[in-house]
Design a protein around this motif. Sequence first.
Motif, PDB file in Angstrom:
ATOM      1  N   ASN A 113      41.745  39.570  42.182  1.00 56.62           N
ATOM      2  CA  ASN A 113      40.803  39.328  41.168  1.00 56.62           C
ATOM      3  C   ASN A 113      39.623  40.734  40.568  1.00 56.62           C
ATOM      4  O   ASN A 113      38.482  40.581  40.279  1.00 56.62           O
ATOM      5  CB  ASN A 113      39.032  38.555  42.133  1.00 56.62           C
ATOM      6  N   ALA A 114      40.350  41.639  39.988  1.00 52.21           N
ATOM      7  CA  ALA A 114      40.543  42.294  39.751  1.00 52.21           C
ATOM      8  C   ALA A 114      39.304  42.558  38.484  1.00 52.21           C
ATOM      9  O   ALA A 114      40.334  41.684  37.556  1.00 52.21           O
ATOM     10  CB  ALA A 114      41.263  44.165  39.288  1.00 52.21           C
ATOM     11  N   THR A 145      56.508  47.888  34.944  1.00 47.13           N
ATOM     12  CA  THR A 145      55.518  48.274  35.523  1.00 47.13           C
ATOM     13  C   THR A 145      53.677  47.824  35.429  1.00 47.13           C
ATOM     14  O   THR A 145      53.452  47.298  37.000  1.00 47.13           O
ATOM     15  CB  THR A 145      54.702  49.494  35.298  1.00 47.13           C
ATOM     16  N   ALA A 146      53.598  47.612  34.345  1.00 46.03           N
ATOM     17  CA  ALA A 146      52.202  46.767  34.483  1.00 46.03           C
ATOM     18  C   ALA A 146      51.990  45.373  35.135  1.00 46.03           C
ATOM     19  O   ALA A 146      51.023  45.081  36.196  1.00 46.03           O
ATOM     20  CB  ALA A 146      52.192  46.455  32.961  1.00 46.03           C
ATOM     21  N   ASP A 147      53.163  44.235  34.783  1.00 49.82           N
ATOM     22  CA  ASP A 147      53.688  43.607  35.298  1.00 49.82           C
ATOM     23  C   ASP A 147      53.459  42.810  36.964  1.00 49.82           C
ATOM     24  O   ASP A 147      52.280  42.709  37.548  1.00 49.82           O
ATOM     25  CB  ASP A 147      54.497  42.536  34.604  1.00 49.82           C
ATOM     26  N   ASP A 148      54.027  44.188  37.605  1.00 49.73           N
ATOM     27  CA  ASP A 148      54.058  44.104  39.500  1.00 49.73           C
ATOM     28  C   ASP A 148      52.373  44.602  39.724  1.00 49.73           C
ATOM     29  O   ASP A 148      51.802  43.876  40.623  1.00 49.73           O
ATOM     30  CB  ASP A 148      54.711  44.920  39.761  1.00 49.73           C
ATOM     31  N   ILE A 149      51.902  45.825  39.326  1.00 54.86           N
ATOM     32  CA  ILE A 149      50.472  46.175  39.534  1.00 54.86           C
ATOM     33  C   ILE A 149      49.510  45.349  39.531  1.00 54.86           C
ATOM     34  O   ILE A 149      48.983  44.838  40.244  1.00 54.86           O
ATOM     35  CB  ILE A 149      50.359  47.029  38.534  1.00 54.86           C
ATOM     36  N   ASN A 150      49.954  44.070  37.862  1.00 49.03           N
ATOM     37  CA  ASN A 150      48.723  43.153  37.758  1.00 49.03           C
ATOM     38  C   ASN A 150      48.571  42.349  38.924  1.00 49.03           C
ATOM     39  O   ASN A 150      47.788  41.125  38.318  1.00 49.03           O
ATOM     40  CB  ASN A 150      48.965  42.741  36.318  1.00 49.03           C
ATOM     41  N   MET A 151      49.635  41.845  39.322  1.00 54.41           N
ATOM     42  CA  MET A 151      49.511  40.773  40.653  1.00 54.41           C
ATOM     43  C   MET A 151      48.894  40.857  41.417  1.00 54.41           C
ATOM     44  O   MET A 151      48.670  40.753  41.832  1.00 54.41           O
ATOM     45  CB  MET A 151      51.328  40.604  40.456  1.00 54.41           C
ATOM     46  N   ILE A 152      48.980  42.062  42.194  1.00 50.28           N
ATOM     47  CA  ILE A 152      48.370  42.975  43.237  1.00 50.28           C
ATOM     48  C   ILE A 152      46.691  42.356  42.330  1.00 50.28           C
ATOM     49  O   ILE A 152      45.781  42.443  43.647  1.00 50.28           O
ATOM     50  CB  ILE A 152      48.610  44.118  43.575  1.00 50.28           C
ATOM     51  N   ARG A 153      46.221  42.943  41.244  1.00 54.86           N
ATOM     52  CA  ARG A 153      44.989  43.415  40.126  1.00 54.86           C
ATOM     53  C   ARG A 153      44.542  41.815  40.572  1.00 54.86           C
ATOM     54  O   ARG A 153      43.573  41.502  40.771  1.00 54.86           O
ATOM     55  CB  ARG A 153      45.013  44.032  40.040  1.00 54.86           C
ATOM     56  N   SER A 154      45.220  41.175  40.080  1.00 57.30           N
ATOM     57  CA  SER A 154      44.612  38.813  40.144  1.00 57.30           C
ATOM     58  C   SER A 154      44.173  38.668  41.673  1.00 57.30           C
ATOM     59  O   SER A 154      43.577  38.074  41.303  1.00 57.30           O
ATOM     60  CB  SER A 154      46.065  38.689  39.056  1.00 57.30           C
ATOM     61  N   ARG A 155      46.165  39.268  42.139  1.00 59.68           N
ATOM     62  CA  ARG A 155      45.385  38.171  43.932  1.00 59.68           C
ATOM     63  C   ARG A 155      43.901  39.247  43.688  1.00 59.68           C
ATOM     64  O   ARG A 155      43.353  38.242  44.945  1.00 59.68           O
ATOM     65  CB  ARG A 155      46.328  38.633  44.367  1.00 59.68           C
TER      66      ARG A 155
END
Length: 674
Positions: A515-516, A503-513
């Motif tokens: 620039n969170a 779950t964290a990996d998928d959320i972080n894909m969006i957040r990384s894109r």
Amino acid sequence: MKTRYINTKLLMLLMVMVSFSCQEDFLEEKPLSFLSPDNTYNDAAGLQTALDAALLGVMSQWNGDTRELMFNSNMSDASVVSATDKPDAFVDLRVYATPTNSRNNDAGRARSFYADNYNHIKKANTVIDFIDNPDWDGGTNNAERNHILGTAYFLRAFFYLQLTMDFGNVAFPLTVAAEAKRDFKAFNMQGIWDQMIEDLEYAVEHMKPKSALALGQPPKDAARILLAKYYMLNTRFADAEELMNDVINGGESVLFTDAMIPSGVTEVEVANTNNPNTGNPLPGRSGFASADAVNYLHMEKDNQKLTNPEGIWYIVNAPFVLGTQGQAARIRAWGPNFVSTNLGVWEPGTTRTGTDVQQSTSDERGRMMKKWGRSQGFARPTNYSQYEIWNYDGVVDEQDYRHKDLNWFEMSDIVYDNPSLEEDGSPYYLKPLQLYDDDGNLTCLDTIRCWFGYPRYKFYAVNQQSRPDRQDGGRMNMYVMRIAEAYLVRAEARFWQGDYAGTADDINMIRSRANAMTMYTVGDVMTDGIGAVLDERNRELFGEEYRHDELVRVSVILAKTGQAAYNGKSYSISGNDIEVSLSSNSFYYDRMMEKNNFFRDEVPWATYNTTKYTMDPKHIFWPVYQPYIVGNVGAVLNQTTGYNGAESNIEPLTHVVQPAGIPNIDPMEALNQD
């Protein structure tokens, strides 16, 4: 020899003929065409016309300034109805969310969510009923036949998900009737979901990929995302995850990143730096933000929305193109009403309107209107959307592209431009707006409608065709589904299975894109629970998702599984009626009381001192407009639980799933209820 099953008692659109409601188009019996179905639907092109009519239903929900998508968000934790000139709005729900409230505009869209969705379903049912009218080469093995049928199944399931999330147990036409029908009965929503799963599995198998379709047509991956949501309603979480793996790894769409911004592009315009009518500069700050993956993704210029790799399913609505469907006007809906003759923002220390309300193409008048748009504040973000989801342990994330300066609009971006201020030598002329004067008094009576920030980058489009003097938002292409949502659907599916790292990996894909500033850890997901997914959906998909429906869908899952939510509460379903159970106790209601400060605090309006935001547990679902039920003279059609008339409800019917791939039988007839 070709055979085709046609029953003369097939269900048509859920419509009732009520003499005193003759203005409602969906209540009028009108033939689809004076041509016979055998002439109209005798080839793929004829069937496509009915599909395109159903697709236009999606367009009507998204396009314009007061449509269903906006209202759905306004019944969620993300935003609220803020048309503060209409006291009977869907705001004081205890008083005005009733079966007799005929309001159907910026103040409420429950009526059209019900009536129009059945109209759209009728068009999809038409395709399904007449799918074997053409002489298909290879019969039921014909790929074009099965793609068209699968698309009709997809669109029907798209609208039935809304109906069940919004009204609970509803009538369930699967066919188009050849004669008037006034004896509809409600079906248990569980049986509706089961049939939609059967149909969508067929759709996923037979629909074409995006690369083989005209832009605007829904592809196979759109059906996968919708099926994943239905699977999760039935607690089939591993199956939902597998579908999202297919979308994410399939190569048809990929997440757009900074590296994909074309060489040489350094800025994206999110406001009119220059007067779009004359080309001359407008006062105040530049409307150009530094280019990033998020604002470029949503930029309404050079047709890039239709060519970048992220989009899965689109609404195509470009200006000056024959056949496009009208002004989007999304700035008008989602932006604050700072330009008003009575309740806008005043010059500090006075009640003189600070911004110029004059609509003109000239360089002298209405300059802030032309720069930022004539927004009207019909959808106002909650504090949760505007502040809380950007705050991490007291630090506001302003490096996240979705919340960075200029991508995210603030009221201080506007300057006082009323010419009378210049004439009187006001020190505030061409200075940024301020909410309080030097004595601490508000400069804006109606802060609900007239003072807030929002993600402007999503809604900006120059009005080039219709009233360019107003600049309330032009025609624009829009995403209905994009691959960012696929990651968040997979994050949810993984969460329900206890895969918190996934779950964290998928959320972080969006957040990384985006620039969170921070990334989610496993511990964060365990603490925030499903709220971690819901929060990221709001950051990424504000104004793009049927947010109310997502909260209701999660509420069903929590009630079915009994899994404790992050608030420490567990939910359940008593008996077989999901609607009745959720209408008394649901995650939706508790989430609203937690995140929606307007409903939680019963915030009053400044415009009408008797109006305030109120909500009870039953408001998870909406009332059916009473005339739609009264005209169903041949049977009892249920009212939504808890509303006047529901005391006469009868037990919903239980649908028996029919096989996909062939025309349906009337579900009531199949149960000998017809």
